[in-house]
Design a protein around this motif. Structure first.
Motif, short mmCIF file in Angstrom:
data_model
loop_
_atom_site.label_atom_id
_atom_site.label_comp_id
_atom_site.label_asym_id
_atom_site.label_seq_id
_atom_site.Cartn_x
_atom_site.Cartn_y
_atom_site.Cartn_z
N LEU B 19 62.17 55.76 30.72
CA LEU B 19 61.69 57.11 30.97
C LEU B 19 60.40 57.01 31.77
O LEU B 19 59.49 56.29 31.38
CB LEU B 19 61.41 57.83 29.64
N ILE B 29 63.54 51.32 28.17
CA ILE B 29 64.51 51.33 27.07
C ILE B 29 65.39 50.09 27.17
O ILE B 29 65.69 49.44 26.18
CB ILE B 29 65.37 52.61 27.11
N GLU B 48 74.35 46.78 18.49
CA GLU B 48 74.45 47.94 17.61
C GLU B 48 74.01 49.20 18.32
O GLU B 48 73.52 49.18 19.45
CB GLU B 48 73.69 47.70 16.30
N SER B 49 74.20 50.31 17.65
CA SER B 49 73.93 51.62 18.24
C SER B 49 72.48 51.69 18.72
O SER B 49 71.56 51.28 18.02
CB SER B 49 74.18 52.69 17.18
N GLY B 50 72.28 52.17 19.93
CA GLY B 50 70.94 52.34 20.46
C GLY B 50 70.41 51.12 21.18
O GLY B 50 69.27 51.10 21.63
N SER B 51 71.24 50.06 21.33
CA SER B 51 70.73 48.85 21.95
C SER B 51 70.68 48.96 23.48
O SER B 51 70.15 48.08 24.14
CB SER B 51 71.58 47.65 21.53
N GLY B 52 71.25 50.04 24.04
CA GLY B 52 71.14 50.24 25.48
C GLY B 52 72.39 49.90 26.26
O GLY B 52 72.35 49.83 27.49
N LYS B 53 73.50 49.73 25.57
CA LYS B 53 74.75 49.38 26.25
C LYS B 53 75.18 50.49 27.21
O LYS B 53 75.48 50.23 28.39
CB LYS B 53 75.86 49.15 25.21
N SER B 54 75.20 51.71 26.69
CA SER B 54 75.68 52.82 27.53
C SER B 54 74.76 53.03 28.73
O SER B 54 75.24 53.27 29.84
CB SER B 54 75.75 54.11 26.72
N LEU B 55 73.45 52.95 28.50
CA LEU B 55 72.53 53.18 29.62
C LEU B 55 72.74 52.14 30.70
O LEU B 55 72.72 52.45 31.90
CB LEU B 55 71.07 53.17 29.14
N PRO B 65 71.55 59.78 32.34
CA PRO B 65 71.24 61.16 31.95
C PRO B 65 69.91 61.60 32.56
O PRO B 65 69.07 60.78 32.92
CB PRO B 65 71.16 61.10 30.42
N ARG B 66 69.76 62.92 32.68
CA ARG B 66 68.55 63.49 33.25
C ARG B 66 67.32 62.96 32.53
O ARG B 66 67.27 62.93 31.31
CB ARG B 66 68.62 65.00 33.10
N HIS B 219 81.01 48.28 20.13
CA HIS B 219 80.33 47.58 19.05
C HIS B 219 81.35 46.92 18.13
O HIS B 219 81.03 46.44 17.06
CB HIS B 219 79.40 48.52 18.28
#
Ligand SMILES: Nc1ncnc2c1ncn2[C@@H]1O[C@H](COP(=O)(O)OP(=O)(O)OP(=O)(O)O)[C@@H](O)[C@H]1O
Ligand SMILES: [Mg+2]
Lengths: 319, 333
Positions: B19, B29, B48-55, B65-66, B219
């Motif tokens: 960001l 991130i 795990e969730s939130g580790s930045g895979k999708s980003l 994302p915006r 995951h």
């Protein structure tokens, strides 16, 4: 497909008792108005005897209940009565005025969309940025201005000063009609814009952040194509019902605005009738307006169903 | 996953995503992520969730994302940096060269557009097909993804189809322009297990047929094991281990990978006890100094909290970011 529109006949049937209720309310409200129409017609100098005789002639001396049944009986036969002021069938007066008011409302709606859609798109494409703030300021200002004042300001600026538009009236030819209706329609549109813009802006921001717009971008869609194929219809869905509700209010507004611009529509007819205690005409206009609101409600749901394939109002109502 | 770049269709180098805050300070991130995907190769990214895979995946596709931006690094595709090329050129690649499949088939399809038209949209835009040709291609793509009665289903709206069919539509859409690289973000997570398997098999088959490369975020370790040949493990925005799937699963060289394996059910050895990883992944804003996994690590030593361990080749073909990597082998032995 057409299956989803099966709620329409049902809704039409449902509106019959509603209209019946409206006749009761309209009739008794009108007759509770202070003042005797006979006196209003004859003027303050009339003798009591003449007032009494005219009252008898108009059937105003009968019990209210009898008068209502008579009114209803005529209504069922399609007879709206005779205007006390004009001594002409009310249906003629109403039929003359309805197309004018409808054109005004339609014009106002088109103008409102022409103004709102681009502004909402501009605001939603950069939330929080300068252009978004400008649009939001515009909606706030628009909301704060009373309709009749906007009308008067438009007359002063565009008609009196710039002489670009007539001060009022309706003109002669079809082309002139639209020209004369522009300022009153713009006045109504300005009143509608803030709500439409706010709703559209919010739903557009929502849609732009949605997964399916991500999918569309992953197919290389951008700009106008992205908006046309994936954003417009989805963002319009919540706005349609808001516009429907607002059209109802808009009729009320148009009654006043017609007066300001001397447009010979339902509003002018209604206000003249009220001052003259022209009961049959008041009743007829009120009924037409009620009918209009009912029809707009049904049309709103038809549009809603047409643009959103997930909507099936019939299944809910029949269940 | 080859360590050096070159002919790779996709080469991500030192990618940092975060960001950008007004006033110049920015929060990362995802930090310094690098990986290559060779032609036809299949890379699984787990964490795990939130580790930045999708980003990470979205940065490659240009769909962040915006508010979230690439702060530094390169994403090379066929030798060109996607991040610096004009937006128009990049969009022209989306579909014919790179395609993406999202996690939620419920929300990833436009609810007011017929699915056939949604599939036809890409081919119309990129392959210069007429409306009719594109529609025919869409139907044949649907047939290819195993959708029964494709001509009729093409006229359906997404809400009229089951989750499995919708995900097949997504896949048909993704492969409709014959991309060389397929990015999948948990494409099977929202589906029930039997459908999951069918969809995975379908993806594998399509990649085999077209020779497309695959980056597969999940995951679910079992899914990676079945689908992918290469593996990257992400933790708190960093790749902490990378190598061949089979090798890495047999002998992990990072405590986090090992912990992940121990916390996941193993159907070959159902009697094995599952060990949950203690604690929580750190918040991106206050990452601990030193190794981000140190607070939860069973092998932690003093120096682990002093410096961030670099991602280094620990054995041929395997990268790990752990000072104690060698000890893992001793302990295992
Ligand atoms: N739009 C956003 N704005 C700010 N932070 C975000 C945004 N999207 C994601 N993040 C942050 O980035 C981090 C990584 O998100 P990401 O979606 O890449 O995780 P993930 O590994 O895909 O997790 P999951 O398995 O839950 O999908 C999260 O901690 C999240 O808080
Ligand atoms: Mg994710």
């Amino acid at each position: 497909m057409l299956d989803r529109f099966r709620f329409v006949p049902l809704r039409l049937l449902q509106s019959i008792p509603v209209i019946f209720g409206v006749t009761v309310v309209v009739f008794f409200m009108v007759h509770l108005l202070p003042g005797n129409p006979a006196l209003a017609i004859l003027g303050q100098t009339a003798t009591p005897a003449r007032v009494a005789s005219l009252s008898h002639q108009l059937g105003l001396d009968k019990p209210l209940w009898d008068q209502y049944l008579l009114f209803l009986g005529h209504l069922v036969q399609g007879n709206l009565g005779t205007s006390i002021t004009y001594q002409r069938p009310v249906s003629e007066l109403v039929l003359q005025a309805v197309p004018i008011t409808m054109s005004l409302l339609l014009f106002a709606l088109v103008l409102a969309l022409v103004i709102s859609v681009p502004l909402a798109a501009v605001a939603a494409s950069a939330p929080g940025r300068a252009r978004d703030l400008a649009v939001r300021a515009f909606t706030l200002v628009g909301q704060g201005m009373p309709q009749f004042w906007v009308g008067i300001m438009l007359i002063l600026l565009l008609a009196v000063k710039a002489k670009a538009f007539p001060v009022g009236g309706y003109g002669e030819s079809a082309l002139e009609h639209w020209y004369y209706l522009f300022l009153p329609a713009l006045t109504l549109a300005i009143a509608m814009c803030p709500t439409i813009i706010r709703s559209l802006r919010a739903s557009t921001i929502n849609v732009l952040g949605s997964d399916y717009v991500g999918t569309a971008r992953s197919k290389g869609a951008a700009g106008v194509a992205l908006f046309r194929l994936h954003v417009v219809r989805n963002a319009a869905i919540p706005t349609v019902s808001i516009i429907g509700v607002n059209l109802g209010y808009l009729v009320g507004g148009s009654l006043v605005i017609e007066r300001v611009f001397a447009v010979p529509g339902l509003g002018s007819l209604m206000i003249n009738a009220i001052f003259a205690r022209d009961f049959p005409t008041i009743q007829a206009v009120a009924l037409v307006v009620a009918l209009f609101v009912i029809v707009v409600g049904i049309l709103t749901d038809v549009v809603y169903t047409a643009i959103d394939p997930r909507v099936d109002l019939g299944s809910r109502e029949l269940a | 996953m080859s360590v050096e770049g070159g002919s790779a269709p996709l080469s991500v180098q030192d990618l940092t995503i975060g960001l950008r805050r007004p006033g110049g300070r920015s929060v990362a991130i995802v930090e310094d992520v690098s990986f290559d995907v060779d032609p036809g190769q299949r890379l699984g990214i787990v964490g795990e969730s939130g580790s930045g895979k999708s980003l990470t995946l979205r940065a490659v596709a240009g769909l962040l994302p915006r508010g979230v931006e690439v702060l530094s690094g390169r994403v090379e595709f066929g030798g060109r940096d996607l991040l610096t090329m004009p937006a128009k050129d990049r969009r022209a690649l989306m579909g014919p060269e790179i395609a993406m499949i999202f996690q939620e088939p419920m929300t990833a399809l436009n609810p007011v557009m017929r699915v056939g038209d949604q599939i036809a949209e890409g081919p119309r835009r990129h392959l210069g097909l007429s409306a009719k040709e594109a529609r025919e291609l869409a139907v044949s793509m649907m047939a290819r993804t195993g959708i029964p009665d494709p001509a009729r289903r093409a006229k359906a709206y997404p809400h009229e189809l089951s989750g499995g069919l919708r995900q097949r539509i997504m896949i048909a859409m993704a492969v409709s322009c014959g991309p060389r690289l397929l990015l999948c973000d948990e494409p099977t997570t929202a589906l029930d297990v039997t459908v999951q398997l069918q969809v995975l098999k379908l993806l594998e088959k399509l990649c085999d047929d077209t020779g497309a490369s695959l980056v597969f975020v999940t995951h679910d370790l079992a899914v990676v094991n079945q689908t992918c040949s290469e593996l990257a493990v992400m933790y708190a925005g960093h790749i902490v281990e990378a190598g061949g799937v089979k090798d890495t699963f047999r002998q992990p060289r990072h405590p986090y990978t090992r912990a992940l394996l121990e916390s996941a059910p193993d159907f070959d050895h159902p009697e094995r006890e599952l060990i949950p990883i203690p604690g929580f992944a750190p918040n991106v804003a206050d990452r601990p100094s030193g190794c981000p996994f140190a607070p939860r690590c069973g092998y932690v030593r003093d120096h682990c909290t002093e410096a961030v361990p670099p991602l280094e080749e620990v054995i041929p073909g395997r990268l790990a970011a752990c000072f104690e990597s060698d000890r893992l082998v001793e302990v295992l032995a």
